[in-house]
Design a protein around this motif. Structure first.
Motif, PDB file in Angstrom:
ATOM      1  N   SER A 261      63.544  66.382  93.525  1.00 58.53           N
ATOM      2  CA  SER A 261      64.044  65.185  92.879  1.00 58.53           C
ATOM      3  C   SER A 261      64.768  64.322  93.906  1.00 58.53           C
ATOM      4  O   SER A 261      65.696  64.775  94.577  1.00 58.53           O
ATOM      5  CB  SER A 261      65.007  65.566  91.753  1.00 58.53           C
TER       6      SER A 261
ATOM      7  N   SER B 264      66.895  55.411  89.850  1.00 56.64           N
ATOM      8  CA  SER B 264      66.007  56.352  89.178  1.00 56.64           C
ATOM      9  C   SER B 264      65.831  57.573  90.066  1.00 56.64           C
ATOM     10  O   SER B 264      66.303  57.605  91.204  1.00 56.64           O
ATOM     11  CB  SER B 264      64.641  55.714  88.886  1.00 56.64           C
ATOM     12  N   ARG B 265      65.189  58.566  89.534  1.00 53.97           N
ATOM     13  CA  ARG B 265      64.837  59.754  90.321  1.00 53.97           C
ATOM     14  C   ARG B 265      63.324  59.890  90.349  1.00 53.97           C
ATOM     15  O   ARG B 265      62.661  59.731  89.316  1.00 53.97           O
ATOM     16  CB  ARG B 265      65.484  61.013  89.750  1.00 53.97           C
ATOM     17  N   VAL B 266      62.815  60.177  91.532  1.00 54.51           N
ATOM     18  CA  VAL B 266      61.385  60.337  91.727  1.00 54.51           C
ATOM     19  C   VAL B 266      61.110  61.771  92.147  1.00 54.51           C
ATOM     20  O   VAL B 266      61.838  62.341  92.984  1.00 54.51           O
ATOM     21  CB  VAL B 266      60.870  59.362  92.810  1.00 54.51           C
ATOM     22  N   SER B 267      60.102  62.385  91.566  1.00 55.92           N
ATOM     23  CA  SER B 267      59.713  63.747  91.935  1.00 55.92           C
ATOM     24  C   SER B 267      58.736  63.678  93.105  1.00 55.92           C
ATOM     25  O   SER B 267      57.677  63.057  93.012  1.00 55.92           O
ATOM     26  CB  SER B 267      59.055  64.455  90.748  1.00 55.92           C
ATOM     27  N   VAL B 268      59.124  64.289  94.221  1.00 49.76           N
ATOM     28  CA  VAL B 268      58.285  64.308  95.422  1.00 49.76           C
ATOM     29  C   VAL B 268      57.778  65.719  95.647  1.00 49.76           C
ATOM     30  O   VAL B 268      58.564  66.660  95.816  1.00 49.76           O
ATOM     31  CB  VAL B 268      59.077  63.828  96.656  1.00 49.76           C
TER      32      VAL B 268
ATOM     33  N   LEU C 113      57.643  51.405  90.708  1.00 48.47           N
ATOM     34  CA  LEU C 113      58.960  52.043  90.651  1.00 48.47           C
ATOM     35  C   LEU C 113      59.884  51.233  89.751  1.00 48.47           C
ATOM     36  O   LEU C 113      59.881  50.005  89.785  1.00 48.47           O
ATOM     37  CB  LEU C 113      59.584  52.126  92.049  1.00 48.47           C
TER      38      LEU C 113
ATOM     39  N   THR D 176      54.189  53.641  95.595  1.00 50.39           N
ATOM     40  CA  THR D 176      54.604  53.136  94.279  1.00 50.39           C
ATOM     41  C   THR D 176      55.632  52.003  94.358  1.00 50.39           C
ATOM     42  O   THR D 176      55.929  51.369  93.344  1.00 50.39           O
ATOM     43  CB  THR D 176      55.209  54.270  93.432  1.00 50.39           C
TER      44      THR D 176
ATOM     45  N   GLN E 288      55.287  58.486  99.568  1.00 54.89           N
ATOM     46  CA  GLN E 288      55.228  58.355  98.112  1.00 54.89           C
ATOM     47  C   GLN E 288      55.929  57.083  97.638  1.00 54.89           C
ATOM     48  O   GLN E 288      55.422  56.381  96.755  1.00 54.89           O
ATOM     49  CB  GLN E 288      55.869  59.571  97.440  1.00 54.89           C
ATOM     50  N   ILE E 289      57.077  56.757  98.225  1.00 55.67           N
ATOM     51  CA  ILE E 289      57.759  55.517  97.853  1.00 55.67           C
ATOM     52  C   ILE E 289      56.900  54.321  98.247  1.00 55.67           C
ATOM     53  O   ILE E 289      56.833  53.309  97.534  1.00 55.67           O
ATOM     54  CB  ILE E 289      59.144  55.431  98.508  1.00 55.67           C
TER      55      ILE E 289
END
Length: 343
Positions: A65, A53-57, A48, A166, A162-163
Motif C-alpha cells: 500500500s 489516496s492509497r494505491v496497491s503496488v 488516479l 495511471t 505504476q503511478i
C-alpha cells in the motif's frame, strides 16, 4: 545553469509530531543541418483520484500500500512526480507530515508518492517502523539486510511505473527526495536508476555510493555509476549527530557530506565549482555548475543544524536544531523545476 534559492516563513499553524519520529529516522533535441520534426508527446488520461489516496503496488508477489497525493489538474495534463522517502524506523505517513510536500504539490501542480520500506523495526508507530534496503549498506543496527529483503531500487522503479501508468506523469520530470535513510535511498536511485530520475534532493542523507571498507573517508566509485547525469540538491546540518556532516567510522555512513557532493560533481562532469555563497545568516550554498546535461549539484550547508528537515513544522528537537531560514521542500521543488531529464 544557475540556481535561485528562495526564502520561506514557517506557518505557525503546523502541528507537532515529535512522538512519531522519536527513535529514528525541455527534452533535448539534437541539432541538425536539416529540419527536425518533433514527435508529439503521447496523450494520456489520469485515473488516479485527486487528493490523498492509497494505491496497491504489486512487487515480488506481494501487494504494498503506497500513499499518493494528486493535485487538481486536467486529467490529460502530464504532471511531474516526486517520490518522497521516509527515514529509517519510520513510514510514509510520518514522512508526509515532515516534508508536507502534499501542500506544495497542490500549489505547484505535481504528484507526490510516499512509499514505505519493508525492513521491519519493532513497531511503535501506527503504520509501523520500517527501513529501506540501501544497496550494499548496513542498517542502523550495524547488521546487513537479510538476503531475501525486498530490492528497493527495483521496487521504487515499479512504484514509478505504476503511478506513471495511471497518473499521466511527465517522464522527463520524475524526482526523488528522502530524509536520513530515505536520503541514502534516494541517492542510490540516482546511482542505479538514472534512466528514471532527473534529479534528487536528499535531506540529511546524501551519498555517492558505498563507503570503501578499507578507507571509510572515500566512496567506492564502482558503486555509483549512473548511465546519465542526475542533478543533485541536498540539505545537511553541521551538527547532525546521526549522519555527521564531517563523516564518521560507521560503514553505514562513512565519508563526509562535502565528499559526497564533490563526488557527484565529478560524476556529472561539472566544470565550475564549488562556488560558495551565503544564503542566510546560518546557511551557505556550495554550487557546482556547467555540468553535463545541466545536471548541477547544490549543497545547502546549515551551520548548527541537526539531523532535521529544514523548514518543517514537525517538532524534531530530539534530533537537534531545525532551521526556519529555508524550507527544504520549497527549495528542492524550485531546483526540480529547473532540471528535467535530458537525453
Amino acid at each position: 545553469m544557475s540556481h535561485f534559492p528562495i526564502r520561506w516563513r514557517r506557518s505557525a499553524a503546523a502541528a507537532s509530531l515529535a512522538a512519531a519520529v522519536s527513535v529514528l529516522a525541455a527534452l533535448l533535441v539534437p541539432a541538425s543541418a536539416s529540419a527536425v520534426t518533433a514527435t508529439p508527446a503521447a496523450s494520456c488520461v489520469r485515473t488516479l483520484a485527486q487528493g490523498d489516496s492509497r494505491v496497491s503496488v504489486a512487487y515480488g508477489g506481494v501487494d504494498y500500500s503506497v500513499l499518493v497525493h494528486v493535485p487538481a489538474a486536467p486529467t490529460s495534463k502530464k504532471l511531474p512526480l516526486v517520490v518522497d522517502l521516509h527515514g529509517s524506523n519510520s513510514n510514509g505517513v510520518v514522512q508526509a507530515s515532515i516534508s508536507d510536500l502534499r501542500t506544495l504539490a497542490d500549489r505547484k501542480g505535481f504528484i507526490v508518492v510516499e512509499p514505505t520500506g519493508a525492513i521491519a523495526f519493532p513497531q511503535t508507530l501506527p503504520d509501523g517502523n520500517w527501513a529501506w534496503n540501501v544497496p550494499g549498506v548496513p542498517l542502523t543496527s550495524g547488521t546487513y539486510p537479510p538476503a531475501d529483503s525486498r530490492d528497493d531500487v527495483a521496487f521504487l522503479r515499479t512504484v514509478v511505473s505504476q503511478i506513471d501508468a495511471t497518473g499521466c506523469v511527465d517522464d522527463r520530470r520524475v524526482y526523488a527526495t528522502g530524509y536520513s535513510g530515505g536520503g541514502r535511498m534516494a541517492s542510490a536511485l540516482a546511482c542505479e536508476a538514472s534512466d528514471v530520475f532527473a534529479a534528487i534532493a536528499p535531506v540529511a542523507g546524501l551519498r555517492a555510493g558505498r563507503a570503501a571498507a578499507e578507507d571509510l573517508t572515500t566512496p567506492v566509485p564502482a558503486t555509483c555509476t549512473p548511465a546519465q547525469p542526475v542533478a543533485v540538491v541536498t540539505f545537511h546540518g553541521t551538527d547532525d549527530f546521526v549522519n555527521p556532516y564531517a563523516g564518521n567510522s560507521d560503514p553505514r555512513w562513512g565519508y563526509s557530506v562535502n565528499t559526497a557532493a564533490t563526488r557527484w560533481a565529478e560524476i556529472n562532469e561539472c566544470r565550475v565549482g564549488p562556488t560558495i555563497a551565503q544564503y542566510s545568516a546560518s546557511i551557505r550554498t556550495l554550487t557546482w555548475s556547467k555540468c553535463s546535461r545541466q545536471a548541477d549539484v547544490v549543497l545547502y550547508e546549515v551551520t548548527g543544524g541537526g539531523h532535521t528537515w529544514p523548514g518543517t513544522s514537525v517538532d524534531l528537537s530530539p534530533l537537534g536544531a531545525t532551521t526556519q531560514e529555508i524550507s527544504a521542500s520549497e527549495a528542492m521543488w524550485e531546483f526540480f523545476s529547473a532540471h528535467q531529464r535530458r537525453g
